[in-house]
Design a protein around this motif. Sequence first.
Motif, PDB file in Angstrom:
ATOM      1  N   VAL A  63       0.877  -1.193   0.103  1.00  0.00           N
ATOM      2  CA  VAL A  63       0.038   0.122  -0.085  1.00  0.00           C
ATOM      3  C   VAL A  63       0.932   1.305  -0.302  1.00  0.00           C
ATOM      4  O   VAL A  63       1.872   1.425   0.784  1.00  0.00           O
ATOM      5  N   ASP A  64       0.645   1.990  -0.955  1.00  0.00           N
ATOM      6  CA  ASP A  64       1.151   3.478  -1.140  1.00  0.00           C
ATOM      7  C   ASP A  64       2.878   3.196  -1.632  1.00  0.00           C
ATOM      8  O   ASP A  64       3.475   4.303  -1.648  1.00  0.00           O
ATOM      9  N   HIS A  65       3.247   2.273  -2.148  1.00  0.00           N
ATOM     10  CA  HIS A  65       4.552   1.958  -2.726  1.00  0.00           C
ATOM     11  C   HIS A  65       4.468   1.314  -3.881  1.00  0.00           C
ATOM     12  O   HIS A  65       5.395   0.656  -4.412  1.00  0.00           O
ATOM     13  N   GLY A  66       3.566   1.190  -4.601  1.00  0.00           N
ATOM     14  CA  GLY A  66       3.186   0.541  -5.824  1.00  0.00           C
ATOM     15  C   GLY A  66       3.096  -0.892  -5.978  1.00  0.00           C
ATOM     16  O   GLY A  66       3.154  -1.574  -5.055  1.00  0.00           O
ATOM     17  N   THR A  67       3.354  -1.399  -7.114  1.00  0.00           N
ATOM     18  CA  THR A  67       3.100  -2.694  -7.560  1.00  0.00           C
ATOM     19  C   THR A  67       4.155  -3.247  -8.682  1.00  0.00           C
ATOM     20  O   THR A  67       4.555  -2.360  -9.594  1.00  0.00           O
ATOM     21  N   VAL A  68       4.654  -4.507  -8.608  1.00  0.00           N
ATOM     22  CA  VAL A  68       5.643  -4.984  -9.625  1.00  0.00           C
ATOM     23  C   VAL A  68       4.956  -6.312  -9.947  1.00  0.00           C
ATOM     24  O   VAL A  68       4.659  -7.313  -9.268  1.00  0.00           O
ATOM     25  N   VAL A  69       4.717  -6.444 -11.146  1.00  0.00           N
ATOM     26  CA  VAL A  69       4.403  -7.906 -12.037  1.00  0.00           C
ATOM     27  C   VAL A  69       5.627  -8.249 -12.782  1.00  0.00           C
ATOM     28  O   VAL A  69       5.824  -7.535 -13.490  1.00  0.00           O
ATOM     29  N   LYS A  70       6.005  -9.627 -12.367  1.00  0.00           N
ATOM     30  CA  LYS A  70       7.094  -9.922 -13.046  1.00  0.00           C
ATOM     31  C   LYS A  70       6.721 -11.404 -13.552  1.00  0.00           C
ATOM     32  O   LYS A  70       6.175 -12.086 -12.779  1.00  0.00           O
ATOM     33  N   ILE A  71       7.209 -11.621 -14.867  1.00  0.00           N
ATOM     34  CA  ILE A  71       6.886 -13.077 -15.513  1.00  0.00           C
ATOM     35  C   ILE A  71       8.258 -13.562 -16.012  1.00  0.00           C
ATOM     36  O   ILE A  71       8.995 -12.665 -16.438  1.00  0.00           O
ATOM     37  N   ASP A  72       8.580 -14.742 -15.549  1.00  0.00           N
ATOM     38  CA  ASP A  72       9.722 -15.349 -15.845  1.00  0.00           C
ATOM     39  C   ASP A  72       9.369 -16.645 -16.604  1.00  0.00           C
ATOM     40  O   ASP A  72       8.730 -17.469 -16.224  1.00  0.00           O
ATOM     41  N   VAL A  73       9.951 -16.869 -18.004  1.00  0.00           N
ATOM     42  CA  VAL A  73       9.613 -17.635 -18.780  1.00  0.00           C
ATOM     43  C   VAL A  73      10.862 -18.419 -19.573  1.00  0.00           C
ATOM     44  O   VAL A  73      11.719 -17.503 -19.863  1.00  0.00           O
ATOM     45  N   PRO A  74      10.912 -19.467 -19.520  1.00  0.00           N
ATOM     46  CA  PRO A  74      12.054 -20.628 -20.066  1.00  0.00           C
ATOM     47  C   PRO A  74      12.078 -20.017 -21.427  1.00  0.00           C
ATOM     48  O   PRO A  74      11.280 -20.023 -22.214  1.00  0.00           O
ATOM     49  N   LEU A  75      13.480 -19.836 -21.998  1.00  0.00           N
ATOM     50  CA  LEU A  75      13.329 -19.603 -23.310  1.00  0.00           C
ATOM     51  C   LEU A  75      13.088 -20.437 -24.347  1.00  0.00           C
ATOM     52  O   LEU A  75      12.561 -20.264 -25.716  1.00  0.00           O
ATOM     53  N   LYS A  76      13.373 -21.831 -23.964  1.00  0.00           N
ATOM     54  CA  LYS A  76      13.295 -22.753 -24.902  1.00  0.00           C
ATOM     55  C   LYS A  76      11.842 -23.349 -25.237  1.00  0.00           C
ATOM     56  O   LYS A  76      11.506 -23.823 -25.922  1.00  0.00           O
ATOM     57  N   GLN A  77      10.961 -22.758 -24.109  1.00  0.00           N
ATOM     58  CA  GLN A  77       9.424 -22.568 -24.533  1.00  0.00           C
ATOM     59  C   GLN A  77       8.982 -21.725 -25.443  1.00  0.00           C
ATOM     60  O   GLN A  77       7.628 -22.051 -25.912  1.00  0.00           O
ATOM     61  N   ILE A  78       9.523 -20.541 -25.662  1.00  0.00           N
ATOM     62  CA  ILE A  78       9.002 -19.459 -26.430  1.00  0.00           C
ATOM     63  C   ILE A  78       9.792 -18.880 -27.718  1.00  0.00           C
ATOM     64  O   ILE A  78       9.115 -18.308 -28.573  1.00  0.00           O
ATOM     65  N   VAL A  79      11.051 -19.464 -27.817  1.00  0.00           N
ATOM     66  CA  VAL A  79      11.898 -19.294 -28.801  1.00  0.00           C
ATOM     67  C   VAL A  79      11.360 -19.904 -30.294  1.00  0.00           C
ATOM     68  O   VAL A  79      11.244 -21.225 -30.218  1.00  0.00           O
ATOM     69  N   GLU A  80      11.311 -19.148 -31.292  1.00  0.00           N
ATOM     70  CA  GLU A  80      10.843 -19.913 -32.342  1.00  0.00           C
ATOM     71  C   GLU A  80      11.687 -20.737 -32.931  1.00  0.00           C
ATOM     72  O   GLU A  80      13.077 -20.658 -33.014  1.00  0.00           O
ATOM     73  N   GLU A  81      11.448 -22.005 -33.427  1.00  0.00           N
ATOM     74  CA  GLU A  81      12.140 -23.106 -33.850  1.00  0.00           C
ATOM     75  C   GLU A  81      12.679 -23.061 -35.322  1.00  0.00           C
ATOM     76  O   GLU A  81      11.754 -22.447 -35.955  1.00  0.00           O
TER      77      GLU A  81
END
Length: 552
Positions: free
Chosen positions: A534-552
């Motif tokens: 409260v009164d100090h903002g918000t941080v949303v963080k997403i960590d994703v393995p590269l092997k799952q999302i890099v185009e083959e």
Amino acid sequence: MADADKRFRDFGSATNRTNRMNKLRVLIVDDEKDVSRVMAINLQLEGLDVIEIHDGLSAIDSVEEFKPDCIVLDVMLPKVNGWDVLKFIKNNPATAGIPVIMVTAKVLEKDQLHGLGAGAARYITKPFSPAVLTEAVKSVLESQEREEVARKRRETIEHLQLSLIHKISDILISTSALDDLLERVADKLANLFDLSLCGLLLSDNDESEMYVFHKALHQWDRGKNVSRNVVSRRDAEKLKGVFAANRLPVRISDLEEFNLNMIFLGMSAMEEGYAFPLFEHDKYLGAVIVADKSSVDLSPDEVSLLATITNQVAVAVARARLHENLREEEVIHKRLLHQTITAQETERRRLASEMHDSVVQSLVGMSYKLQVIEKKIALETYDELQIDLKALGEQLNTSIKELRDLLLGLRPPMLDDMGLLKALDVYLKSFGIKNDIQCVFQEPDDMPQLNKDAQINLFRIAQEALNNIEKHARASRVTVEIEVLESELHLMIRDDGRGFTISKTQHNPRKLGIASMRERTELLGGRLSVKSEVDHGTVVKIDVPLKQIVEE
């Protein structure tokens, strides 16, 4: 044995030293002649009559001929091994009462359990002190000490059983995958009881499958072989019927028209074995079947131990199956979620395209016409009408801009044309202008080519986070950062708004779109974390393995 007890109490006297016929007689069976001689000398010094034999076959003949008062028996003997000699002694009513002391280099717990379970009074492992053997022989010959010997034997058996059960439990607890569980349990049981084959039969409504652990029968083999095969419904149902009436272990030879070789397909011919039922509460799961190419004769203690182990295996199998079902449901959930998101994106693309080609173009055409009319009227003196038309034109332009913003939210065209970074940059700038918020976009130095699913889902996650900021945060500054590491991509959305208490959103995660962001993150195989105060903002963080999302 009363006369034998009296002879034992008096065997140290001079009279009994001269009268060898009255001495207690000990039969030593050991193929190492030097070791046998040392044992014999020490027992002879105690006034005992000692006979030495160096192979198993001669030992069987000598037991029947000499009827010794005690037998000291090694395991690894030529011609007939010590286990079979012990079995012969205990199965023969004329010799079953003779106490047997196993003296062997086989030190494993399974060997000790095998010996004591088969009827040995004591189990001594080599090397040992002659005094230890002398004390053991005295204890089994002295009638007053026989009850104590029997008690210690039972305690030792129970201790060994608990130790082996504990080791099996470690395997069952540490393994959740069904295949790994079956392989490790079958391996352990086959080695524990020196059997060539151990199979775990798992039954269900469709078909029954046999998981077989096959120990090497030849020294040139690689030690073991693991295989799986389907068991006929007839054989599976036969076992199930036997255990439905009685949940106790059963000898295979006691089952009518049950062929072990039909269970262990492609293996060497098996002569005998045991089957132990697997039940989880009242549900029949299958059976554990142990077999060997020669006769299998487990002691009552070994049967009891195997029954206890199979009860634990049944619980572990049920747990592993539940784990597999949950994993399958998770895969199905992810597949359905992917299909839903794909359908959403397809529909959004269609709507954006149709709205752009029809509604937006129509509104733009109307705007142009209004401008033409305004110019024509300007030549006349219709001042009030000109003012109304100008206001209408401004309203129309505002509507066109709002509609374009809506289309940008539905499906940013640059996401398909120029990729994630450009789409986020454009969207963030538009977001900042619209909400009068200072926005900063920090791009990575080297961005890999992401597949379409990854680009769409990362954009939607950032979009949802920015929507939350717009509705709830009252922020003055927003930072969107993408960082690419060696094996992961991090997306972070940070604001300096009023924040919130995380615990209050846990019961209703969809209120702030957290559930939607988490579903999209998990679909990419990543992790989502939200930190806020409260009164100090918000941080949303997403960590994703590269092997799952890099185009083959």
